[in-house]
Design a protein around this motif. Structure first.
Motif, short mmCIF file in Angstrom:
data_model
loop_
_atom_site.label_atom_id
_atom_site.label_comp_id
_atom_site.label_asym_id
_atom_site.label_seq_id
_atom_site.Cartn_x
_atom_site.Cartn_y
_atom_site.Cartn_z
N TYR A 3 1.01 -1.26 0.01
CA TYR A 3 -0.10 0.07 -0.07
C TYR A 3 0.97 1.25 0.11
N ILE A 4 0.27 2.34 -0.42
CA ILE A 4 1.19 3.45 -0.31
C ILE A 4 0.00 4.47 0.66
N VAL A 5 0.80 4.66 1.97
CA VAL A 5 0.08 5.53 2.73
C VAL A 5 0.53 7.16 2.44
N ARG A 6 -0.43 7.93 2.23
CA ARG A 6 -0.18 9.25 2.07
C ARG A 6 -0.69 10.32 3.08
N VAL A 7 0.18 11.13 3.65
CA VAL A 7 -0.15 12.15 4.34
C VAL A 7 0.17 13.54 3.92
N ARG A 8 -0.62 14.39 4.02
CA ARG A 8 -0.60 15.69 3.47
C ARG A 8 -0.77 16.69 4.52
N ARG A 9 0.27 17.77 4.56
CA ARG A 9 0.24 18.59 5.91
C ARG A 9 0.70 20.15 5.22
#
Length: 115
Positions: A3-9
């Motif tokens: 999986y690719i876990v994506r986090v945006r900030r």
């Protein structure tokens, strides 16, 4: 299956560009946006690859929120250099990091990854 876990900030920071002779050279600020792409090869019992809350806590420690980046970094804080800096810091904690994307504005940014 990975999986690719994506986090945006988002974070607020000022900078000035060195060795650039144009309009954005003087001190100015942006609402920067950072996006992380972390590979998760398996999920935990709760069905998560990584905990978003923990990643955000880590980002709190490394992002230069409400600072002038030229005062804290020993490099010219272009979007490209900021992307690489964040990549290097995050990779130490999350070795399966695939890439970091940094948006200086909604129209321009840079990504860093290793091949």
């Amino acid at each position: 299956m990975p999986y690719i876990v994506r986090v945006r900030r988002e974070f607020q920071a000022a900078h000035y560009l060195t060795d650039y002779h144009g309009k954005p050279e003087p001190l100015h600020g942006h609402t920067w946006e950072v996006e992380l792409f972390i590979r998760a090869d398996k999920l935990d019992k709760g069905g998560m690859g990584f905990d978003f809350v923990e990643i955000h806590k880590f980002l709190d420690k490394i992002l230069p929120d409400y600072q002038c980046m030229n005062d804290i970094y020993d490099f010219s804080p272009s979007a490209e250099n900021v992307a690489r800096y964040i990549y290097d810091k995050v990779k130490e904690k999350y070795p399966t990091l695939q890439k970091v994307v940094v948006w200086e504005t909604k129209h321009g940014g840079a990504e860093y990854f290793e091949e």
